[in-house]
Design a protein around this motif. Structure first.
Motif, short mmCIF file in Angstrom:
data_model
loop_
_atom_site.label_atom_id
_atom_site.label_comp_id
_atom_site.label_asym_id
_atom_site.label_seq_id
_atom_site.Cartn_x
_atom_site.Cartn_y
_atom_site.Cartn_z
N ALA A 231 0.81 -1.22 0.00
CA ALA A 231 0.00 0.00 0.00
C ALA A 231 0.84 1.27 0.00
O ALA A 231 0.32 2.34 -0.25
CB ALA A 231 -0.92 0.00 1.22
N ASP A 232 2.14 1.14 0.29
CA ASP A 232 2.98 2.33 0.42
C ASP A 232 4.34 2.03 -0.21
O ASP A 232 5.16 1.31 0.37
CB ASP A 232 3.14 2.70 1.90
CG ASP A 232 3.83 4.03 2.12
OD1 ASP A 232 4.58 4.47 1.22
OD2 ASP A 232 3.62 4.63 3.19
N PHE A 233 4.58 2.58 -1.39
CA PHE A 233 5.81 2.26 -2.11
C PHE A 233 7.04 2.89 -1.47
O PHE A 233 8.16 2.47 -1.76
CB PHE A 233 5.67 2.67 -3.57
CG PHE A 233 4.62 1.89 -4.34
CD1 PHE A 233 4.12 0.70 -3.85
CD2 PHE A 233 4.13 2.35 -5.54
CE1 PHE A 233 3.16 -0.03 -4.53
CE2 PHE A 233 3.17 1.63 -6.26
CZ PHE A 233 2.69 0.44 -5.74
N GLU A 234 6.85 3.89 -0.62
CA GLU A 234 8.01 4.45 0.09
C GLU A 234 8.59 3.42 1.05
O GLU A 234 9.81 3.31 1.21
CB GLU A 234 7.61 5.72 0.84
CG GLU A 234 8.79 6.44 1.45
CD GLU A 234 8.45 7.83 1.94
OE1 GLU A 234 9.38 8.62 2.18
OE2 GLU A 234 7.24 8.15 2.09
N TYR A 316 5.50 8.38 -4.63
CA TYR A 316 5.02 7.77 -3.38
C TYR A 316 3.67 8.36 -2.98
O TYR A 316 2.74 7.64 -2.59
CB TYR A 316 6.01 8.01 -2.23
CG TYR A 316 7.39 7.46 -2.41
CD1 TYR A 316 7.63 6.30 -3.15
CD2 TYR A 316 8.49 8.11 -1.84
CE1 TYR A 316 8.92 5.81 -3.30
CE2 TYR A 316 9.78 7.62 -1.98
CZ TYR A 316 9.99 6.47 -2.71
OH TYR A 316 11.27 6.00 -2.85
N GLU A 317 3.57 9.67 -3.09
CA GLU A 317 2.35 10.36 -2.65
C GLU A 317 1.15 9.95 -3.49
O GLU A 317 0.09 9.61 -2.97
CB GLU A 317 2.56 11.87 -2.71
CG GLU A 317 1.37 12.69 -2.24
CD GLU A 317 1.03 12.49 -0.78
OE1 GLU A 317 -0.15 12.66 -0.41
OE2 GLU A 317 1.94 12.14 0.01
N VAL A 318 1.31 9.96 -4.82
CA VAL A 318 0.16 9.68 -5.67
C VAL A 318 -0.25 8.21 -5.58
O VAL A 318 -1.45 7.89 -5.57
CB VAL A 318 0.44 10.11 -7.13
CG1 VAL A 318 1.43 9.19 -7.83
CG2 VAL A 318 -0.86 10.17 -7.92
N THR A 319 0.70 7.30 -5.48
CA THR A 319 0.36 5.88 -5.44
C THR A 319 -0.12 5.42 -4.06
O THR A 319 -0.77 4.38 -3.95
CB THR A 319 1.56 5.01 -5.88
OG1 THR A 319 2.70 5.33 -5.08
CG2 THR A 319 1.88 5.24 -7.35
N ARG A 320 0.17 6.20 -3.03
CA ARG A 320 -0.33 5.87 -1.69
C ARG A 320 -1.84 6.10 -1.61
O ARG A 320 -2.53 5.49 -0.80
CB ARG A 320 0.40 6.73 -0.66
CG ARG A 320 0.22 6.28 0.79
CD ARG A 320 1.00 7.19 1.74
NE ARG A 320 2.43 7.02 1.58
CZ ARG A 320 3.28 8.00 1.28
NH1 ARG A 320 2.84 9.24 1.07
NH2 ARG A 320 4.57 7.76 1.18
N MET A 321 -2.36 7.02 -2.41
CA MET A 321 -3.79 7.34 -2.45
C MET A 321 -4.31 7.71 -1.06
O MET A 321 -5.40 7.30 -0.64
CB MET A 321 -4.58 6.16 -3.03
CG MET A 321 -4.09 5.69 -4.39
SD MET A 321 -4.92 4.23 -5.03
CE MET A 321 -6.44 4.95 -5.63
#
Length: 397
Positions: A231-234, A316-321
């Motif tokens: 859920a969090d690519f960071e 990271y921000e956009v894919t975290r939704m």
């Protein structure tokens, strides 16, 4: 084809070169004309694949249908996707419309021949078909139970591996397609989603986009179970870089770059050579192998410390939704001993959704990614079955 008019000629050429090669089957390869004239979820083409799919599903089925439908890319532009609908031979296990399990498989691939619908349409291949298409046996168990099974090829035509907006749109539009196209049988059905690992990326994207993208589906979506949740690519940038998982992580970055070409501008010559080579069409069984070299993603970048760059933070921000509430109840599970997809991300997702008022359950299960997939599966499937039977979900927030 997705638009490139806002790119420099050099970037447009690179973007074209990194896209997946045709597989020789028009239903997967060809962009339909006038896509913008069709509504999201509109069925564009249908093929009966019962003869090739039935031996793979194993349990008796009435029909397996491969269909192509209109969907939306990561930037709101018209696109298409494919999916397979499996209808069992047995009657519905309950009165009324037959329930449907939306089985978001962990496609984890860069080539179109690696998708579950390609396997179901063309037969099993040891080189291309994913073991995870069949284990755990969600499709088989659901069909045996009398549920229909919807299997979206959620990476879309660009094979945008790990891009959650593409995947979420593709999943929701597959549901729209089945409800409208087979309205007599599925127009009033309950749908429940499930996905593990790469399939959880699609499920995560779908549940967070219901309200904004497909609000009319909310009354028919009974719940979603997602496990091994990236859920969090960071977090994954810390846990999957420079180790045995590094090639999978780099492939995911590349998959996202197919939809977000600003990433391509940060690739060095070596990365451009790899991503325009036959590697761009491989399944995980091949592209994961360079992970034995333990290479960090820095070897592919033309900037220093790429995973801490401004571009990386934006991705990271956009894919975290973040801040988007699921419009359906959630069952979230993750291995507590996970080292590549740490439970931190799944727990953060659970806490976020609870804070947003979502009905949710979290289960930490024993093991790393593979062991947790097996140990967490039975309770997740039982939870899904209750939702499809109309039992209201209870929150543990």
């Amino acid at each position: 084809m997705s638009e490139t008019h806002d790119m420099t000629p050099e970037l447009a050429a690179l973007r074209q070169a990194v896209l997946p090669a045709p597989v020789g089957d028009p239903i997967f390869d060809l962009w339909p004309p006038n896509l913008a004239d069709s509504a999201p979820g509109a069925v564009l083409e249908v093929r009966d694949i019962t003869a090739s799919a039935a031996p793979l599903v194993v349990v008796p089925i009435r029909q397996a249908l491969l269909f192509k439908y209109r969907t939306t890319d990561a930037h709101g532009r018209p696109s298409f996707a494919t999916a397979t609908l499996v209808i069992p031979a047995s009657p519905s296990p309950m009165p009324g419309a037959r329930p449907v399990v939306v089985n978001n498989l962990p496609i984890d691939a860069l080539g179109r021949h690696c998708t579950p619908s390609y396997t179901l349409a063309h037969g099993f291949s040891f080189a291309d078909s994913a073991f995870t298409d069949f284990v755990p046996p969600t499709t088989h168990l659901a069909a045996l139970r009398g549920y229909a099974v919807l299997i979206p090829d959620h990476e879309g035509p660009l094979m945008a591996y790990a891009e959650p907006y593409v995947a979420g749109h593709a999943v929701l539009d597959a549901v729209r397609a089945v409800r409208d196209w087979r309205a007599d049988e599925f127009g009033a059905s309950r749908f429940a989603m499930t996905g593990y690992s790469g399939g959880a990326i699609a499920t995560h994207g779908a549940v967070k986009l219901i309200d904004s993208y497909a609000p009319e589906l909310a009354p028919f979506l009974a719940g979603a179970a997602l496990g091994g949740v990236p859920a969090d690519f960071e977090i994954l940038a810390r846990s999957m870089n420079g180790n045995l998982a590094s090639a999978v992580f780099m492939a995911a970055v590349f998959g996202i770059a197919r939809e977000r070409p600003e990433i391509l501008t940060r690739m060095n010559h070596f990365a451009q050579w790899v991503t325009t080579s036959p590697m761009k069409d491989q399944c995980i069984s091949v592209f994961a192998l360079p992970g034995v070299l333990l290479l960090p993603i820095d070897i592919a970048a033309n900037i220093a410390d790429p995973l801490r760059s401004t571009l990386a933070q934006d991705i990271y921000e956009v894919t975290r939704m973040a801040g988007l509430a699921s419009a359906t109840p959630l069952y979230i599970y993750n291995g507590e001993q996970e080292f590549w997809i740490p439970a931190e991300g799944a727990r953060n997702l659970y806490r976020e959704q609870c804070a947003l008022g979502v009905t949710a359950v979290y289960r930490g299960v024993l093991g790393e990614h593979i062991i947790a997939a097996g140990l967490g599966y039975p309770e997740a499937v039982l939870w899904l079955d209750e939702r499809l039977r109309g039992v209201p979900a209870e929150s543990e927030c």
